[in-house]
Design an enzyme around this catalytic site. Structure first.
Site, PDB file in Angstrom:
ATOM      1  N   SER A  20       0.876  -1.106  -0.150  1.00  0.00           N
ATOM      2  CA  SER A  20       0.007   0.173  -0.042  1.00  0.00           C
ATOM      3  C   SER A  20       0.830   1.303   0.101  1.00  0.00           C
ATOM      4  O   SER A  20       2.100   1.216   0.539  1.00  0.00           O
ATOM      5  CB  SER A  20      -0.862   0.037   1.098  1.00  0.00           C
ATOM      6  OG  SER A  20      -1.619   1.274   1.367  1.00  0.00           O
ATOM      7  N   LYS A  77       2.252  -2.928   6.097  1.00  0.00           N
ATOM      8  CA  LYS A  77       2.505  -2.777   4.804  1.00  0.00           C
ATOM      9  C   LYS A  77       3.996  -2.359   4.552  1.00  0.00           C
ATOM     10  O   LYS A  77       4.638  -2.796   3.467  1.00  0.00           O
ATOM     11  CB  LYS A  77       1.480  -1.723   4.047  1.00  0.00           C
ATOM     12  CG  LYS A  77       0.058  -2.061   4.176  1.00  0.00           C
ATOM     13  CD  LYS A  77      -0.143  -3.454   3.354  1.00  0.00           C
ATOM     14  CE  LYS A  77      -1.473  -3.924   3.137  1.00  0.00           C
ATOM     15  NZ  LYS A  77      -1.473  -5.358   2.564  1.00  0.00           N
ATOM     16  N   TYR A 118      -1.774  -0.993  10.561  1.00  0.00           N
ATOM     17  CA  TYR A 118      -2.119  -1.040   9.085  1.00  0.00           C
ATOM     18  C   TYR A 118      -0.837  -0.593   8.294  1.00  0.00           C
ATOM     19  O   TYR A 118      -0.203  -1.436   7.652  1.00  0.00           O
ATOM     20  CB  TYR A 118      -3.308  -0.533   8.706  1.00  0.00           C
ATOM     21  CG  TYR A 118      -3.717  -0.802   7.282  1.00  0.00           C
ATOM     22  CD1 TYR A 118      -3.763  -2.084   6.615  1.00  0.00           C
ATOM     23  CD2 TYR A 118      -3.239   0.026   6.321  1.00  0.00           C
ATOM     24  CE1 TYR A 118      -4.039  -2.360   5.329  1.00  0.00           C
ATOM     25  CE2 TYR A 118      -3.371  -0.024   4.877  1.00  0.00           C
ATOM     26  CZ  TYR A 118      -3.945  -1.304   4.457  1.00  0.00           C
ATOM     27  OH  TYR A 118      -3.884  -1.442   3.121  1.00  0.00           O
TER      28      TYR A 118
END
Ligand SMILES: NC(=O)c1ccc[n+]([C@@H]2O[C@H](COP(=O)([O-])OP(=O)(O)OC[C@H]3O[C@@H](n4cnc5c(N)ncnc54)[C@H](O)[C@@H]3O)[C@@H](O)[C@H]2O)c1
Length: 248
Positions: A139, A156, A152
């Protein structure tokens, strides 16, 4: 037919980017194993694809299920040319200290541990054959993190580093490993990143994307197809933004 005769596993392919990648791969001639923990979604996507696509249920964070999935892939397809580690989840946007341990563990099991588990089961076969391509979906969060998505974002970042580490280790054996860094995309997961799906929040997210639109499953399908194809035979260890300029 840039992937004619190739076989591929795409995880998280019942929805969103994964479904877009599975569709593009099949349209380019690959046989695709549509892997997801959502049974009906996986079977539904696979049922629409040509070239012998089939659905398979697997929780990608579970060692025994990943082992069984890779064994099934090797048995049915005879070998795996392409692995796309796309399945991913997020915690809702909130201050870092309020994400509870179960949420943290789930994010890391699905986004990170799954890549380790698939490598454990599939890297030996790719090394023996002297060929293979792995595409990990990370991401822009790995490169330019937004506040309140800390764990999160960090998961990534792990994916980007794992991609480079895998690439440098597997290159002598003819196996390429790259990542894709999508910007916020038009998928069911988008609402979880935004917290609430209102015109105001959408406008705030869009304002950070120079090309002025969200990414789409088709964008990710096109980028993954390029990295998986022989056109990218000199490309490994790259974490490629598909982000309309977001991280410039
Ligand atoms: N949509 C975005 O804005 C965005 C932006 C950047 C990166 N990403 C990444 O792209 C990837 C795909 O996201 P998406 O937006 O298409 O999401 P999505 O929610 O539409 O699809 C994700 C799929 O993964 C499956 N899945 C979840 N946990 C699983 C598990 N444990 N085992 C097997 N399957 C599981 C879900 O059932 C679902 O079908 C993820 O890695 C995500 O982090 C998404």
């Amino acid at each position: 037919m840039r992937l004619e005769g190739k076989t591929a596993i795409v995880t998280g392919a019942a929805s969103g980017f994964g479904a877009g990648i599975a569709r593009k791969f099949a349209a380019e001639g690959a046989q695709v194993m549509v892997v997801d923990m959502n049974h009906d979604g996986a079977m539904g996507v696979a049922g629409d694809l040509d070239h012998g696509a089939f659905g398979h249920v697997c929780n990608v964070g579970d060692a025994a299920q990943v082992k069984e999935t890779v064994e099934t892939a090797l048995r049915i397809m005879g070998g795996v040319d392409i692995l796309v580690n796309n399945a991913g989840v997020t915690h809702l946007p909130k201050p870092m200290e309020t994400v509870d341990e179960d949420e943290f563990d789930r994010v890391f099991a699905v986004n990170c541990k799954s890549i380790y588990l698939f490598a454990k089961e599939l890297a030996p076969a790719m090394k023996t054959r002297g060929s293979g391509v792995i595409v990990n979906v990370a991401s822009t969060a790995a490169v330019s993190p937004r506040p309140n998505l800390s764990w999160y974002n960090a998961s990534k970042g792990w994916v980007n580093t794992a991609t480079k580490a895998m690439a440098v280790e597997l290159a002598p054996m003819g196996v390429r490993v790259n990542a894709l860094n999508p910007v916020a995309g038009e998928t069911p997961l988008l609402k979880s990143f935004m917290g609430e799906d209102t015109p105001e929040v959408r406008a705030k997210f869009l304002a950070t994307i120079p090309l002025g639109r969200f990414s789409t499953p088709e964008d990710l399908g096109n980028a993954a197809c390029f990295l998986a194809s022989d056109e990218a035979s000199m490309i490994t260890g790259v974490c490629m933004e598909v982000d309309g300029g977001r991280v410039i």
